[in-house]
Design a protein around this motif. Structure first.
Motif, PDB file in Angstrom:
ATOM      1  N   GLN A  47      36.695  38.378  80.433  1.00  0.00           N
ATOM      2  CA  GLN A  47      38.034  38.912  80.203  1.00  0.00           C
ATOM      3  C   GLN A  47      38.656  39.395  81.501  1.00  0.00           C
ATOM      4  O   GLN A  47      39.836  39.135  81.775  1.00  0.00           O
ATOM      5  CB  GLN A  47      37.985  40.076  79.202  1.00  0.00           C
ATOM      6  CG  GLN A  47      38.338  39.685  77.785  1.00  0.00           C
ATOM      7  CD  GLN A  47      38.466  40.904  76.873  1.00  0.00           C
ATOM      8  OE1 GLN A  47      38.196  42.033  77.261  1.00  0.00           O
ATOM      9  NE2 GLN A  47      38.857  40.653  75.643  1.00  0.00           N
ATOM     10  N   ASP A  48      37.862  40.100  82.284  1.00  0.00           N
ATOM     11  CA  ASP A  48      38.370  40.631  83.549  1.00  0.00           C
ATOM     12  C   ASP A  48      38.767  39.499  84.494  1.00  0.00           C
ATOM     13  O   ASP A  48      39.771  39.599  85.212  1.00  0.00           O
ATOM     14  CB  ASP A  48      37.326  41.527  84.213  1.00  0.00           C
ATOM     15  CG  ASP A  48      37.147  42.847  83.470  1.00  0.00           C
ATOM     16  OD1 ASP A  48      38.087  43.252  82.747  1.00  0.00           O
ATOM     17  OD2 ASP A  48      36.076  43.460  83.605  1.00  0.00           O
ATOM     18  N   GLU A  49      38.006  38.433  84.496  1.00  0.00           N
ATOM     19  CA  GLU A  49      38.341  37.281  85.337  1.00  0.00           C
ATOM     20  C   GLU A  49      39.672  36.667  84.906  1.00  0.00           C
ATOM     21  O   GLU A  49      40.500  36.279  85.745  1.00  0.00           O
ATOM     22  CB  GLU A  49      37.234  36.231  85.263  1.00  0.00           C
ATOM     23  CG  GLU A  49      35.965  36.622  86.010  1.00  0.00           C
ATOM     24  CD  GLU A  49      34.886  35.558  85.895  1.00  0.00           C
ATOM     25  OE1 GLU A  49      35.184  34.471  85.345  1.00  0.00           O
ATOM     26  OE2 GLU A  49      33.756  35.817  86.349  1.00  0.00           O
ATOM     27  N   ARG A  50      39.888  36.576  83.595  1.00  0.00           N
ATOM     28  CA  ARG A  50      41.140  36.008  83.098  1.00  0.00           C
ATOM     29  C   ARG A  50      42.321  36.922  83.422  1.00  0.00           C
ATOM     30  O   ARG A  50      43.416  36.451  83.731  1.00  0.00           O
ATOM     31  CB  ARG A  50      41.035  35.774  81.591  1.00  0.00           C
ATOM     32  CG  ARG A  50      40.067  34.648  81.228  1.00  0.00           C
ATOM     33  CD  ARG A  50      39.772  34.628  79.752  1.00  0.00           C
ATOM     34  NE  ARG A  50      40.932  34.269  78.963  1.00  0.00           N
ATOM     35  CZ  ARG A  50      41.001  34.417  77.643  1.00  0.00           C
ATOM     36  NH1 ARG A  50      39.978  34.929  76.979  1.00  0.00           N
ATOM     37  NH2 ARG A  50      42.078  34.061  76.985  1.00  0.00           N
ATOM     38  N   ILE A  51      42.084  38.227  83.363  1.00  0.00           N
ATOM     39  CA  ILE A  51      43.151  39.168  83.712  1.00  0.00           C
ATOM     40  C   ILE A  51      43.501  39.047  85.187  1.00  0.00           C
ATOM     41  O   ILE A  51      44.683  39.081  85.568  1.00  0.00           O
ATOM     42  CB  ILE A  51      42.741  40.614  83.352  1.00  0.00           C
ATOM     43  CG1 ILE A  51      42.740  40.795  81.833  1.00  0.00           C
ATOM     44  CG2 ILE A  51      43.699  41.628  84.002  1.00  0.00           C
ATOM     45  CD1 ILE A  51      42.204  42.134  81.360  1.00  0.00           C
ATOM     46  N   GLU A  52      42.493  38.874  86.040  1.00  0.00           N
ATOM     47  CA  GLU A  52      42.764  38.714  87.469  1.00  0.00           C
ATOM     48  C   GLU A  52      43.525  37.415  87.731  1.00  0.00           C
ATOM     49  O   GLU A  52      44.396  37.355  88.604  1.00  0.00           O
ATOM     50  CB  GLU A  52      41.460  38.745  88.263  1.00  0.00           C
ATOM     51  CG  GLU A  52      40.829  40.128  88.342  1.00  0.00           C
ATOM     52  CD  GLU A  52      41.810  41.188  88.836  1.00  0.00           C
ATOM     53  OE1 GLU A  52      42.418  40.989  89.909  1.00  0.00           O
ATOM     54  OE2 GLU A  52      41.974  42.206  88.142  1.00  0.00           O
ATOM     55  N   SER A  53      43.199  36.371  86.981  1.00  0.00           N
ATOM     56  CA  SER A  53      43.937  35.110  87.101  1.00  0.00           C
ATOM     57  C   SER A  53      45.388  35.306  86.664  1.00  0.00           C
ATOM     58  O   SER A  53      46.323  34.775  87.288  1.00  0.00           O
ATOM     59  CB  SER A  53      43.269  34.028  86.252  1.00  0.00           C
ATOM     60  OG  SER A  53      44.002  32.825  86.295  1.00  0.00           O
ATOM     61  N   LEU A  54      45.561  36.069  85.586  1.00  0.00           N
ATOM     62  CA  LEU A  54      46.905  36.392  85.108  1.00  0.00           C
ATOM     63  C   LEU A  54      47.691  37.143  86.176  1.00  0.00           C
ATOM     64  O   LEU A  54      48.847  36.826  86.461  1.00  0.00           O
ATOM     65  CB  LEU A  54      46.801  37.227  83.839  1.00  0.00           C
ATOM     66  CG  LEU A  54      48.104  37.781  83.249  1.00  0.00           C
ATOM     67  CD1 LEU A  54      48.938  36.652  82.666  1.00  0.00           C
ATOM     68  CD2 LEU A  54      47.802  38.828  82.173  1.00  0.00           C
ATOM     69  N   ARG A  55      47.061  38.133  86.781  1.00  0.00           N
ATOM     70  CA  ARG A  55      47.723  38.929  87.817  1.00  0.00           C
ATOM     71  C   ARG A  55      48.114  38.048  89.001  1.00  0.00           C
ATOM     72  O   ARG A  55      49.176  38.235  89.608  1.00  0.00           O
ATOM     73  CB  ARG A  55      46.807  40.066  88.266  1.00  0.00           C
ATOM     74  CG  ARG A  55      46.547  41.123  87.197  1.00  0.00           C
ATOM     75  CD  ARG A  55      45.567  42.167  87.697  1.00  0.00           C
ATOM     76  NE  ARG A  55      46.191  43.006  88.699  1.00  0.00           N
ATOM     77  CZ  ARG A  55      46.703  44.226  88.459  1.00  0.00           C
ATOM     78  NH1 ARG A  55      46.659  44.725  87.237  1.00  0.00           N
ATOM     79  NH2 ARG A  55      47.246  44.915  89.426  1.00  0.00           N
ATOM     80  N   ALA A  56      47.271  37.084  89.343  1.00  0.00           N
ATOM     81  CA  ALA A  56      47.586  36.172  90.447  1.00  0.00           C
ATOM     82  C   ALA A  56      48.844  35.371  90.145  1.00  0.00           C
ATOM     83  O   ALA A  56      49.695  35.165  91.022  1.00  0.00           O
ATOM     84  CB  ALA A  56      46.400  35.241  90.710  1.00  0.00           C
ATOM     85  N   ASP A  57      48.976  34.913  88.890  1.00  0.00           N
ATOM     86  CA  ASP A  57      50.177  34.175  88.494  1.00  0.00           C
ATOM     87  C   ASP A  57      51.416  35.073  88.572  1.00  0.00           C
ATOM     88  O   ASP A  57      52.493  34.632  88.995  1.00  0.00           O
ATOM     89  CB  ASP A  57      50.027  33.629  87.078  1.00  0.00           C
ATOM     90  CG  ASP A  57      49.117  32.415  87.011  1.00  0.00           C
ATOM     91  OD1 ASP A  57      48.869  31.796  88.067  1.00  0.00           O
ATOM     92  OD2 ASP A  57      48.651  32.090  85.898  1.00  0.00           O
ATOM     93  N   VAL A  58      51.270  36.322  88.150  1.00  0.00           N
ATOM     94  CA  VAL A  58      52.401  37.256  88.194  1.00  0.00           C
ATOM     95  C   VAL A  58      52.828  37.499  89.634  1.00  0.00           C
ATOM     96  O   VAL A  58      54.029  37.513  89.954  1.00  0.00           O
ATOM     97  CB  VAL A  58      52.049  38.583  87.496  1.00  0.00           C
ATOM     98  CG1 VAL A  58      53.157  39.612  87.713  1.00  0.00           C
ATOM     99  CG2 VAL A  58      51.829  38.357  86.006  1.00  0.00           C
TER     100      VAL A  58
END
Length: 223
Positions: A4-15
């Motif tokens: 989950q944390d990895e996906r959130i970091e990927s999300l933050r990168a897109d933002v």
């Protein structure tokens, strides 16, 4: 949880990527207007498709993770990101509007309004830079400073609005040019509001506290 944390970091990168793109569009749209640079204005228009595609990707990722169930800080990060990405995309839309003003007035004389627009854009870019830094560093944000900057953008917009009316009354043939510049000023005023919304969401994300400025929609005051 690690996944989950990895996906959130990927999300933050897109933002952060979309924030960088809209920052570039904001800066370039105002510079294109100041310089009457049609080529630069067209670059802003072309970038809008990339911004919209990234927004859709972020929206879908947020909805997917929210549907799976998250708690605590993870929930705050995803929920706040889902909310703020709309404001980020709207900054891109208003930057496109400014670039379209450039195309409309490219062969028309520069007005004194251009200086105020540059000042408004400088304030907005400073606010946006603060948001990008806070989101990147997962840190708190100076909301009082954000509110002050947005208030200054509102003040400058009022000056543009009133001076535009005075210009038209004094020289009616300038009405088309002046009206276009007023559209650009209004876009910058709205950009300030959207950046303020983003800052509020980042503040909530990091602190868990809602900070909202309780003000009505800004309306210029007439002397």
């Amino acid at each position: 949880m690690a996944a989950q944390d990895e996906r959130i970091e990927s999300l933050r990168a897109d933002v952060l990527e979309i924030m960088g793109l809209v920052r570039q569009s904001l800066e370039e749209s105002v510079r294109s207007l100041d310089d009457r640079d049609v080529d630069l204005a067209n670059e802003v228009l072309k970038r809008e498709r990339q911004v919209n595609e990234l927004e859709t990707r972020v929206d879908n990722a947020c909805l997917e993770m929210l549907g799976e169930g998250v708690e605590g800080r993870r929930l705050r990060v995803i929920a706040a990101t889902f909310k703020l990405i709309t404001d980020v995309e709207r900054i891109g839309d208003y930057s496109v509007a400014i670039a379209e003003v450039t195309l409309a007035v490219a062969n028309k004389p520069v007005t004194t309004t251009s200086l105020d627009l540059t000042k408004m854009a400088g304030r907005a870019l400073h606010m946006l830079d603060s948001c990008i830094a806070a989101y990147m560093e997962k840190s708190s944000i100076d909301m009082d400073g954000i509110f002050r900057e947005d208030g200054e953008i509102d003040r400058l917009y009022e000056e543009v609005f009133i001076s535009s009316i005075s210009s038209v009354l004094g020289e009616p043939k300038l009405i088309t040019n002046v009206m276009y510049m007023t559209v650009a000023a209004r876009a910058l005023e709205r950009i300030g509001d959207h950046i303020t919304n983003i800052a509020e969401d980042i503040s909530y994300m990091e602190t868990g506290r809602l900070v909202r400025r309780d003000e009505a929609v800004y309306v210029p005051a007439f002397p």
